[in-house]
Scaffold this active site. Structure first.
Site, short mmCIF file in Angstrom:
data_model
loop_
_atom_site.label_atom_id
_atom_site.label_comp_id
_atom_site.label_asym_id
_atom_site.label_seq_id
_atom_site.Cartn_x
_atom_site.Cartn_y
_atom_site.Cartn_z
N ASP A 222 0.85 -1.19 0.00
CA ASP A 222 0.00 0.00 0.00
C ASP A 222 0.88 1.24 0.00
O ASP A 222 1.65 1.46 0.93
CB ASP A 222 -0.92 0.01 1.22
CG ASP A 222 -1.84 1.21 1.20
OD1 ASP A 222 -2.82 1.18 0.42
OD2 ASP A 222 -1.58 2.18 1.94
N TYR B 220 3.15 10.04 0.66
CA TYR B 220 4.10 9.43 1.59
C TYR B 220 5.53 9.81 1.23
O TYR B 220 6.45 9.61 2.04
CB TYR B 220 3.96 7.91 1.59
CG TYR B 220 2.60 7.39 2.00
CD1 TYR B 220 1.64 8.22 2.59
CD2 TYR B 220 2.27 6.05 1.79
CE1 TYR B 220 0.40 7.73 2.95
CE2 TYR B 220 1.03 5.56 2.16
CZ TYR B 220 0.10 6.40 2.73
OH TYR B 220 -1.14 5.90 3.08
N LYS C 146 -2.25 6.28 -4.30
CA LYS C 146 -3.38 7.17 -4.02
C LYS C 146 -3.17 8.55 -4.63
O LYS C 146 -2.05 9.08 -4.63
CB LYS C 146 -3.57 7.31 -2.51
CG LYS C 146 -3.71 5.98 -1.78
CD LYS C 146 -3.87 6.18 -0.28
CE LYS C 146 -3.78 4.86 0.46
NZ LYS C 146 -2.38 4.36 0.53
N HIS D 111 -7.41 9.70 -2.23
CA HIS D 111 -6.88 9.58 -0.87
C HIS D 111 -7.84 10.14 0.18
O HIS D 111 -7.99 9.56 1.27
CB HIS D 111 -5.53 10.30 -0.78
CG HIS D 111 -4.64 9.78 0.29
ND1 HIS D 111 -3.27 9.76 0.19
CD2 HIS D 111 -4.91 9.26 1.51
CE1 HIS D 111 -2.75 9.24 1.29
NE2 HIS D 111 -3.72 8.94 2.11
#
Length: 306
Positions: A46, A51, A76, A109
Site C-alpha cells: 500500500d 508518503y 493514491k 486519498h
C-alpha cells in the site's frame, strides 16, 4: 486462515487480505521494509504519492526479484490533484517513482480537494508544515463533497487507459460513497479507512459489503496514539487464551471480517512476526466486535462529518 487468503473485488479479481503499509516511514527505511516484506512472502503493498517514498518502494520492488504480476500494488491520488487535468499526471508521477507500467488499485486519498501548491519535487505539490493543520485549513475553504464526481470521472478514464486495473477511495464515509455510487460508471472497488477494534466501523463495513466494495483497514494495530489498543486488557486475555500476542489477534480479527489489513513496520522482526497468522474462535471475534472503547486516532472525520 492462511496469509495467502484473498478477498474478491467487484470485478472478480483477487486482493490479498494481508499487506504492508508504507506510510510514515523515515527516509531509507521503507526500501528495506519492502525488500524484507517481499522476501518473507508479502504480496500486497500500500503506497501513496504523499508518503514521499514511492521511489524507494519502486527500487525495492525491482530488486526483490518478485514478478510484477504477483504483487498487488496500490497508490493514491493526493488532495491537490483533484482537478481533472491533474489526475492522470499525478498517476504518471507515481508510476514513474514506482517503476511500474500499471497499478492494481488507485484510490482517491481523501474525499475533498485542496489548493494546488507547486512544490520542489519535480514540480508537484507538497504539503507545507503540519499536514493535519493544512488539511483542516483547506476544509474551511472548500465544500467536502465539491468536485467528487469530476475527480471520479477523471479516475474512471485511467481504467480505460490501462494504467490502472481498479479505482477506489480512501477515508470515505457512507455519505461520500453515496455521492459516487449515484452517478458513477465504474464503481469503487475499495474503500480504505482507519479500522481496528477501537474503531470497528460496523455501519460503514455493512454498507460496503451491501454495495460490493472491499474494505482495507489502515492502522490495524491502532498504533496512532492513546489509549493503546495493543495494551487493552481484554485483547491481552484473548491473546493469552490463543497462545499468541495482541498484534496477531488484531490482524486476524481484521481479516476474518473480510477486510484487508496493511500494518506498517520498519522492523524486519515485526515484518516477519506479523506474517504468522492465527484463526480466532467466533466467540472471541464477538468480544472484540463489542469492545466499549471507541477512538479515532486520525481525527479528520469529525471535521467534515461522519
Amino acid at each position: 486462515m492462511s496469509l495467502k487468503r484473498k478477498g474478491v473485488l467487484h470485478t472478480g479479481a483477487p486482493i490479498p487480505l494481508f499487506g504492508l503499509g508504507t506510510w510514515h516511514a523515515q527516509e531509507n527505511q521503507v526500501y528495506a521494509s519492502v525488500k524484507a516484506a517481499l522476501a518473507v512472502g508479502y504480496r500486497h503493498l500500500d503506497c501513496a504519492f504523499i508518503y514521499l517514498n514511492e521511489d524507494e518502494v519502486g527500487q525495492a520492488i525491482v530488486e526483490s526479484g518478485v514478478k510484477r504480476e504477483d504483487i498487488f500494488i496500490t497508490s493514491k491520488l493526493w488532495n491537490t490533484f483533484h482537478e481533472p487535468q491533474y489526475v492522470e499526471p499525478a498517476l504518471d508521477q507515481s508510476l514513474k517513482y514506482l517503476q511500474l507500467e500499471y497499478l492494481d488499485l488507485y484510490l482517491m486519498h481523501w474525499p475533498f480537494p485542496m489548493p494546488y501548491v507547486r512544490g520542489d519535487k519535480e514540480g508537484f505539490p507538497q504539503p507545507n508544515g503540519d499536514l493535519l493543520i493544512e488539511i483542516k485549513k483547506s476544509l474551511g475553504e472548500t465544500n467536502p463533497s465539491a468536485n467528487l464526481m469530476d475527480t471520479w470521472r477523471a479516475m474512471e478514464k485511467l481504467v480505460t487507459s490501462g494504467k490502472v486495473k481498479h479505482i477506489g477511495v480512501s477515508n470515505f464515509t457512507i455519505k461520500n460513497l453515496q455521492i459516487i455510487l449515484k452517478d458513477c460508471v465504474i464503481r469503487p472497488a475499495v474503500n480504505q479507512v482507519e479500522l481496528h477494534p477501537y474503531l470497528p466501523q460496523h455501519e460503514l463495513l455493512a454498507f460496503c459489503k451491501e454495495n460490493n466494495i472491499h474494505v482495507t483497514g489502515y492502522a490495524p494495530l491502532g498504533s496512532f496514539g492513546e489509549p493503546r489498543v495493543l495494551e487493552d486488557p481484554t485483547l491481552k486475555n484473548i491473546a493469552e487464551k490463543n497462545n499468541t500476542d495482541v498484534a496477531h489477534v488484531l490482524l486476524a480479527w481484521g481479516q476474518q471480517r473480510g477486510c484487508s489489513v496493511i500494518p506498517k513496520s520498519s522492523s524486519e522482526h515485526h515484518i516477519q512476526s506479523n506474517y504468522q497468522d492465527i484463526e480466532l474462535p467466533q466467540e472471541d471475534m464477538k468480544i472484540i466486535d463489542n469492545l466499549p472503547t471507541h477512538k479515532r486516532f486520525f481525527d479528520l472525520f469529525p471535521v467534515f462529518g461522519d
